[in-house]
Design a protein around this motif. Structure first.
Motif: not given
Lengths: 248, 254
Positions: B40-50, B122-128
């Protein structure tokens, strides 16, 4: 684990520590977004809430009494934020950033600082990607509540009993140090050691972060003494208006 | 910090209602925390990056650099989670360092992996969120959420003053540096002390001047500013639904 694996493990650990110590100026320790489990994140919000309410009440009262406090505190928040962007030499040779909570507490008092410190933490998360939203409660407790309370206790307790420079140094250095100790405790509570429990984990996190945080605390203490001395000679009138120095 | 602020104002979805962007980030953070699984963490990172790179057109490098800001904390604290230290001999795999035993176990390594991916997601979501939304829009969002007015006022003042004070700070640092103010650790410390005190004076006097000029224009109470006209995008809902569904699916599948 055989000899070769052991050697690799040691090399990896040493390399990680080196990279971290040398990479960039050390910031005060904030728990990053997503690092605390949901229950602990909520717990620290609840613990910090009363301090926010008290701080906000005091600010509201001050604004009613003296309307200029509104702008003064806005600028004070910005001052604390910018101060934490100041690069100071660290006693270990690399450089670090102060937290500014010790100085802020001496200037504005601990309750006001609980609100200002939280705003600074929120802005560090939103402008520097340093810290987090779900961990804001925990970070606010360590930096905006525990640190200022320690600074205030020393500032009030040692006044007229110890030389001014020593009081200022201890207030700032110990405020910084207590922030780091509380953060280590928060991490240890959330992630106790498999064999050593909370204490084992506390010692572990404390030791790991001591590498960057103890020099930082000493640097911040020295810096705050220098700032305070300069303020004493350049801004005596302002310090009296704020009630930092006695007599009007 | 200027980098994050610059992209917050110039990205392709800056005009989008902050509630929609905040909602997306919040869904990601909550699910990532609650499901607590590496996938889930990796997928969130991917989502937010995209979302940040393809939708908001923030350069991939900028997104990566913002994530790197947390690397020191993440690495150090993961070390703390993955390793156990004890005075008594630990079960293998462990190494002895003088009187101390340094060891690790399969469980603590799994824990460290879970934490690593969760924190990154989570950090990726915050950064998005922070790379696509200017702080003033976030403050406006907080105002809509009924955060006390005093707090909103202090935050907007602080935000506006930060850049003014930073400019003072940079000017003073340059002035000191050209006079060899930073040519050695002790001298650098003295210069930093002087700088801090002047910065305080600057902030204090600015607040007084601002007070005077605002009072002469009839200030009595909180400072009100008009919010921007935000655009609401219907796609944001679909993206949110897809995000939640995919994270839940991956979370349930394991």
């Amino acid at each position: 684990m055989n000899e070769r694996q052991k050697r690799w493990l040691l090399v990896a650990v040493a390399a990680a520590v080196l990279v971290i110590v040398e990479a960039r100026p050390a910031y005060a320790m904030h728990i990053m977004e997503g690092f605390l489990p949901p229950l602990w994140a909520a717990f620290w919000f609840i613990v910090t809430l009363p301090f926010w309410v008290l701080g906000l009440r005091q600010i509201n009262r001050l604004i009613v009494e003296k309307p200029e406090t509104r702008l003064l505190l806005g600028l004070a928040g910005a001052f604390t934020f910018v101060l934490s962007a100041l690069k100071i030499p660290s006693v270990t040779g690399s450089s670090s950033h102060p937290t500014g909570t010790g100085l802020g507490t001496i200037l504005f008092g601990p309750m006001v600082m609980s609100v200002l410190g939280t705003i600074v933490l929120l802005f560090q998360a939103l402008l520097l990607a340093h810290g987090g939203l779900t961990t804001l409660g925990a970070n606010a407790f360590s930096m905006a509540v525990a640190g200022p309370l320690v600074a205030w206790a020393i500032w009030k307790g040692l006044q007229d009993r110890a030389p001014l420079w020593l009081t200022v140094f201890l207030a700032a250095a110990l405020a910084n140090l207590s922030t780091y100790v509380v953060t280590s405790a928060q991490l240890a509570l959330a992630y106790p050691d498999a064999s050593g429990g909370f204490m084992g984990s506390f010692v572990k996190f404390g030791t790991i972060f001591a590498v960057t945080q103890v020099p930082l605390a000493i640097s911040e203490g020295i810096l705050t003494v220098l700032i305070f001395n300069a303020l004493h000679s350049n801004a005596e009138a302002e310090l009296r208006t704020l009630g930092v120095l006695k007599g009007a | 910090m200027h980098i994050i602020d610059r992209y917050a104002y110039t990205n392709a979805i800056r005009e989008l209602d902050p509630a929609q962007k905040g909602g997306l980030a919040l869904i990601a953070i909550i699910l990532c925390l609650a499901l607590d699984q590496p996938a889930v963490g990796v997928l969130t990172l991917g989502w937010m990056f995209a979302l940040a790179v393809l939708w908001a057109r923030v350069p991939a490098l900028v997104f990566g650099r913002a994530l790197l800001a947390e690397a020191p904390f993440l690495l150090l604290s993961l070390l703390g989670v993955a390793l156990s230290v004890s005075l008594a001999p630990l079960a293998a795999p462990a190494v002895q360092l003088g009187p101390l035993w340094l060891g690790s176990s399969a469980e603590s390594l799994a824990m460290a992996t879970r934490l690593f991916t969760r924190a990154l997601g989570c950090a990726a979501a915050l950064n998005f969120l922070i790379l696509t939304t200017p702080l003033l829009d976030l403050i406006e969002l907080l105002r809509r959420l009924r955060v006390p007015e005093t707090l909103i006022d202090l935050m907007s003042l602080t935000y506006r003053a930060i850049f003014v004070l930073l400019e003072s700070l940079q000017r003073m640092t340059t002035a000191q540096a050209t006079r060899l103010g930073y040519s050695g650790p002790w001298r650098a410390m003295r210069s930093a002390g002087l700088l801090g005190s002047q910065l305080f004076l600057d902030a204090y006097r600015r607040s007084q001047r601002l007070q005077m000029s605002l009072e002469s224009r009839g200030l009595s109470g909180p400072l009100r500013v008009l919010p921007l006209d935000y655009r609401r995008d219907r796609r944001a809902r679909w993206i949110g639904a897809a995000l939640a569904a995919s994270l839940l699916l991956v979370g349930a599948w394991r």
